[in-house]
Design a protein around this motif. Sequence first.
Motif, PDB file in Angstrom:
ATOM      1  N   GLY A 144      51.195  33.836  43.568  1.00  0.00           N
ATOM      2  CA  GLY A 144      51.491  33.330  42.246  1.00  0.00           C
ATOM      3  C   GLY A 144      50.361  33.300  41.248  1.00  0.00           C
ATOM      4  N   GLN A 145      49.449  34.287  41.249  1.00  0.00           N
ATOM      5  CA  GLN A 145      48.327  34.269  40.316  1.00  0.00           C
ATOM      6  C   GLN A 145      48.257  35.586  39.554  1.00  0.00           C
ATOM      7  OE1 GLN A 145      43.468  34.194  40.488  1.00  0.00           O
ATOM      8  NE2 GLN A 145      44.552  32.986  42.000  1.00  0.00           N
ATOM      9  N   LEU A 146      48.071  35.498  38.242  1.00  0.00           N
ATOM     10  CA  LEU A 146      47.919  36.684  37.397  1.00  0.00           C
ATOM     11  C   LEU A 146      46.658  36.527  36.576  1.00  0.00           C
ATOM     12  CD1 LEU A 146      49.024  39.328  36.070  1.00  0.00           C
ATOM     13  CD2 LEU A 146      50.162  37.846  34.393  1.00  0.00           C
ATOM     14  N   ARG A 147      45.756  37.486  36.679  1.00  0.00           N
ATOM     15  CA  ARG A 147      44.542  37.500  35.862  1.00  0.00           C
ATOM     16  C   ARG A 147      44.738  38.540  34.763  1.00  0.00           C
ATOM     17  NH1 ARG A 147      40.406  34.753  38.385  1.00  0.00           N
ATOM     18  NH2 ARG A 147      38.761  35.821  37.236  1.00  0.00           N
ATOM     19  N   VAL A 148      44.559  38.129  33.530  1.00  0.00           N
ATOM     20  CA  VAL A 148      44.779  38.999  32.380  1.00  0.00           C
ATOM     21  C   VAL A 148      43.427  39.254  31.721  1.00  0.00           C
ATOM     22  CG1 VAL A 148      46.002  39.297  30.196  1.00  0.00           C
ATOM     23  CG2 VAL A 148      47.067  37.992  32.061  1.00  0.00           C
ATOM     24  N   SER A 149      42.913  40.466  31.874  1.00  0.00           N
ATOM     25  CA  SER A 149      41.606  40.811  31.314  1.00  0.00           C
ATOM     26  C   SER A 149      41.806  41.349  29.904  1.00  0.00           C
ATOM     27  CB  SER A 149      40.914  41.865  32.196  1.00  0.00           C
ATOM     28  OG  SER A 149      39.680  42.254  31.618  1.00  0.00           O
ATOM     29  N   HIS A 202      31.126  42.312  38.443  1.00  0.00           N
ATOM     30  CA  HIS A 202      31.920  43.460  38.875  1.00  0.00           C
ATOM     31  C   HIS A 202      32.991  43.797  37.851  1.00  0.00           C
ATOM     32  CE1 HIS A 202      34.943  40.471  39.850  1.00  0.00           C
ATOM     33  NE2 HIS A 202      34.094  39.877  40.674  1.00  0.00           N
ATOM     34  N   ASN A 203      33.182  42.910  36.855  1.00  0.00           N
ATOM     35  CA  ASN A 203      34.121  43.118  35.752  1.00  0.00           C
ATOM     36  C   ASN A 203      35.531  43.431  36.247  1.00  0.00           C
ATOM     37  OD1 ASN A 203      34.455  42.840  33.027  1.00  0.00           O
ATOM     38  ND2 ASN A 203      33.730  44.877  32.485  1.00  0.00           N
ATOM     39  N   GLU A 204      35.880  42.871  37.385  1.00  0.00           N
ATOM     40  CA  GLU A 204      37.223  43.004  37.947  1.00  0.00           C
ATOM     41  C   GLU A 204      37.656  44.461  38.050  1.00  0.00           C
ATOM     42  OE1 GLU A 204      39.836  40.227  35.976  1.00  0.00           O
ATOM     43  OE2 GLU A 204      38.797  38.578  36.938  1.00  0.00           O
ATOM     44  N   GLY A 205      36.725  45.316  38.481  1.00  0.00           N
ATOM     45  CA  GLY A 205      37.046  46.716  38.720  1.00  0.00           C
ATOM     46  C   GLY A 205      36.739  47.639  37.556  1.00  0.00           C
ATOM     47  N   GLU A 206      36.347  47.104  36.402  1.00  0.00           N
ATOM     48  CA  GLU A 206      35.995  47.905  35.236  1.00  0.00           C
ATOM     49  C   GLU A 206      34.479  48.098  35.204  1.00  0.00           C
ATOM     50  OE1 GLU A 206      36.389  50.345  33.140  1.00  0.00           O
ATOM     51  OE2 GLU A 206      38.348  49.460  32.643  1.00  0.00           O
ATOM     52  N   ILE A 207      33.995  48.997  34.324  1.00  0.00           N
ATOM     53  CA  ILE A 207      32.551  49.181  34.172  1.00  0.00           C
ATOM     54  C   ILE A 207      31.924  47.869  33.700  1.00  0.00           C
ATOM     55  CG2 ILE A 207      30.745  50.424  32.927  1.00  0.00           C
ATOM     56  CD1 ILE A 207      32.274  52.168  34.860  1.00  0.00           C
ATOM     57  N   LEU A 226      46.911  39.393  41.077  1.00  0.00           N
ATOM     58  CA  LEU A 226      47.252  40.547  40.258  1.00  0.00           C
ATOM     59  C   LEU A 226      46.312  40.559  39.066  1.00  0.00           C
ATOM     60  CD1 LEU A 226      51.135  40.155  40.130  1.00  0.00           C
ATOM     61  CD2 LEU A 226      49.748  41.370  41.797  1.00  0.00           C
ATOM     62  N   ARG A 227      45.841  41.748  38.689  1.00  0.00           N
ATOM     63  CA  ARG A 227      44.940  41.860  37.553  1.00  0.00           C
ATOM     64  C   ARG A 227      45.536  42.827  36.546  1.00  0.00           C
ATOM     65  NH1 ARG A 227      41.706  41.095  41.997  1.00  0.00           N
ATOM     66  NH2 ARG A 227      39.973  39.639  41.741  1.00  0.00           N
ATOM     67  N   GLY A 264      45.873  48.796  30.488  1.00  0.00           N
ATOM     68  CA  GLY A 264      47.286  48.946  30.815  1.00  0.00           C
ATOM     69  C   GLY A 264      47.578  49.179  32.280  1.00  0.00           C
ATOM     70  N   THR A 265      46.638  48.797  33.154  1.00  0.00           N
ATOM     71  CA  THR A 265      46.904  48.938  34.576  1.00  0.00           C
ATOM     72  C   THR A 265      46.881  47.584  35.255  1.00  0.00           C
ATOM     73  OG1 THR A 265      44.552  49.355  35.083  1.00  0.00           O
ATOM     74  CG2 THR A 265      45.956  51.275  34.686  1.00  0.00           C
ATOM     75  N   LEU A 266      47.607  47.501  36.336  1.00  0.00           N
ATOM     76  CA  LEU A 266      47.689  46.272  37.119  1.00  0.00           C
ATOM     77  C   LEU A 266      47.275  46.583  38.539  1.00  0.00           C
ATOM     78  CD1 LEU A 266      50.309  43.524  36.903  1.00  0.00           C
ATOM     79  CD2 LEU A 266      49.830  44.486  39.148  1.00  0.00           C
ATOM     80  N   SER A 267      46.390  45.738  39.089  1.00  0.00           N
ATOM     81  CA  SER A 267      45.857  45.987  40.422  1.00  0.00           C
ATOM     82  C   SER A 267      45.932  44.733  41.272  1.00  0.00           C
ATOM     83  CB  SER A 267      44.398  46.452  40.331  1.00  0.00           C
ATOM     84  OG  SER A 267      43.835  46.598  41.622  1.00  0.00           O
ATOM     85  N   PRO A 268      46.213  44.894  42.573  1.00  0.00           N
ATOM     86  CA  PRO A 268      46.203  43.749  43.486  1.00  0.00           C
ATOM     87  C   PRO A 268      44.895  43.591  44.253  1.00  0.00           C
ATOM     88  CG  PRO A 268      47.242  45.613  44.548  1.00  0.00           C
ATOM     89  CD  PRO A 268      46.781  46.093  43.198  1.00  0.00           C
ATOM     90  N   CYS A 269      43.869  44.379  43.901  1.00  0.00           N
ATOM     91  CA  CYS A 269      42.667  44.395  44.731  1.00  0.00           C
ATOM     92  C   CYS A 269      41.420  44.554  43.883  1.00  0.00           C
ATOM     93  CB  CYS A 269      42.756  45.539  45.745  1.00  0.00           C
ATOM     94  SG  CYS A 269      41.312  45.689  46.810  1.00  0.00           S
ATOM     95  N   LEU A 270      40.404  43.756  44.176  1.00  0.00           N
ATOM     96  CA  LEU A 270      39.143  43.769  43.449  1.00  0.00           C
ATOM     97  C   LEU A 270      38.359  45.060  43.656  1.00  0.00           C
ATOM     98  CD1 LEU A 270      36.792  42.237  41.952  1.00  0.00           C
ATOM     99  CD2 LEU A 270      36.083  41.481  44.220  1.00  0.00           C
ATOM    100  N   LEU A 271      38.311  45.544  44.884  1.00  0.00           N
ATOM    101  CA  LEU A 271      37.395  46.629  45.233  1.00  0.00           C
ATOM    102  C   LEU A 271      38.033  48.015  45.231  1.00  0.00           C
ATOM    103  CD1 LEU A 271      35.387  44.988  48.173  1.00  0.00           C
ATOM    104  CD2 LEU A 271      34.776  45.141  45.761  1.00  0.00           C
ATOM    105  N   ARG A 272      39.338  48.109  44.923  1.00  0.00           N
ATOM    106  CA  ARG A 272      40.022  49.397  45.025  1.00  0.00           C
ATOM    107  C   ARG A 272      40.702  49.772  43.709  1.00  0.00           C
ATOM    108  NH1 ARG A 272      41.716  51.062  50.102  1.00  0.00           N
ATOM    109  NH2 ARG A 272      42.582  52.806  48.938  1.00  0.00           N
TER     110      ARG A 272
END
Length: 339
Positions: free
Chosen positions: A17-22, A35-40, A291-292, A297-305
């Motif tokens: 039940g968690q959504l992170r909106v960057s 790590h910017n949640e997977g972004e540069i 979820l990030r 415009g992308t959604l990811s369930p994983c920090l490192l992938r």
Amino acid sequence: MPRRLSGGAGDFARRGGQLRVSLTPRCQLGCWFCHNEGEIPPRITHHDRAVQPRRRALDVGDFLSPINAMTAAGIRRVFFTGGEPLLSPLARPILQGLPPHQMDDYTTTLITNGLTLTKDLDWLAATALDRIKVSLHYFSDASIAAIAEGKPGDIAKIKAGIEAAVGVIPIVELNLLLQEQNAHEVMDIIAYARELGIGLQIIELVDTDHNAGLGGVKVASGDISACLRSIATAENVVTSGTGQGRRVFTVSGRGGPMTIEVIDAALGRHHVGQCSTCPEKERCIEGFWALRLDSAGTLSPCLLRPDLRLDVTPHTADPAALLAAVSAHLDAFTEGTLP
């Protein structure tokens, strides 16, 4: 209040039940560990302007529609992050566009470095935000410079924003990433949180390709937990759910009891099917955590992938299609069948 969806694509609550909106990958600071949640990370762009994060693909409505759809479908916690989210030109209209809601249904939290909090607090107070969490990884200008590679910071301005927010925003909290550069200030930050009577979360470092070898050896949380144990009236260990285990200490603070959480990797990790063959598993300390949704415009369930991202841009205007696509992606991730 959004209509509650149930069943099928709406079954998000069971997944944590968690959504992170960057809202933006940009930040004034260039913290070495980011790590910017997977972004540069901003640190890399500050050093080389030719290396840029992905371009923004979402507008105000493109953010609000998925947020409203997923909270109606069972998401219980929404976090607005960055980079520094308040740098985004969309931050104000998005946060002002949040519908009124009950915290029993879901909560909304802004995570900020606090540098513009005094300037933005008046309009933030008029939104449906339930919580502001300030990332306070330092307690002096010298420590900001050490952690943010010389980028200017103003601890007095950050503290002024925190103190002004208390009593204006329903809940104000702090989070602190434990590291060599701030180990000498951790007890000062704990004392500051107790003085204000606001919650504090202490986090152990997440090693990624962006920060490995940059900031010295990893600092474990054991000594901090021992100090907190000596002043706490209660300690609760939480190992259920997703992500890392944590120790929750109850201590006295201004106005009465308050909590200090310590995220402790030694308590174990929680993984799903996709993690069983993941090459990053040995250094991952989260597993399925959140979820990030990012500005690209992308959604990811994983920090490192970042290769596991789902493009949601075709579905932002169609809540049913969005929920179906996201749910199918998460089912595959949970079962370990994503490519």
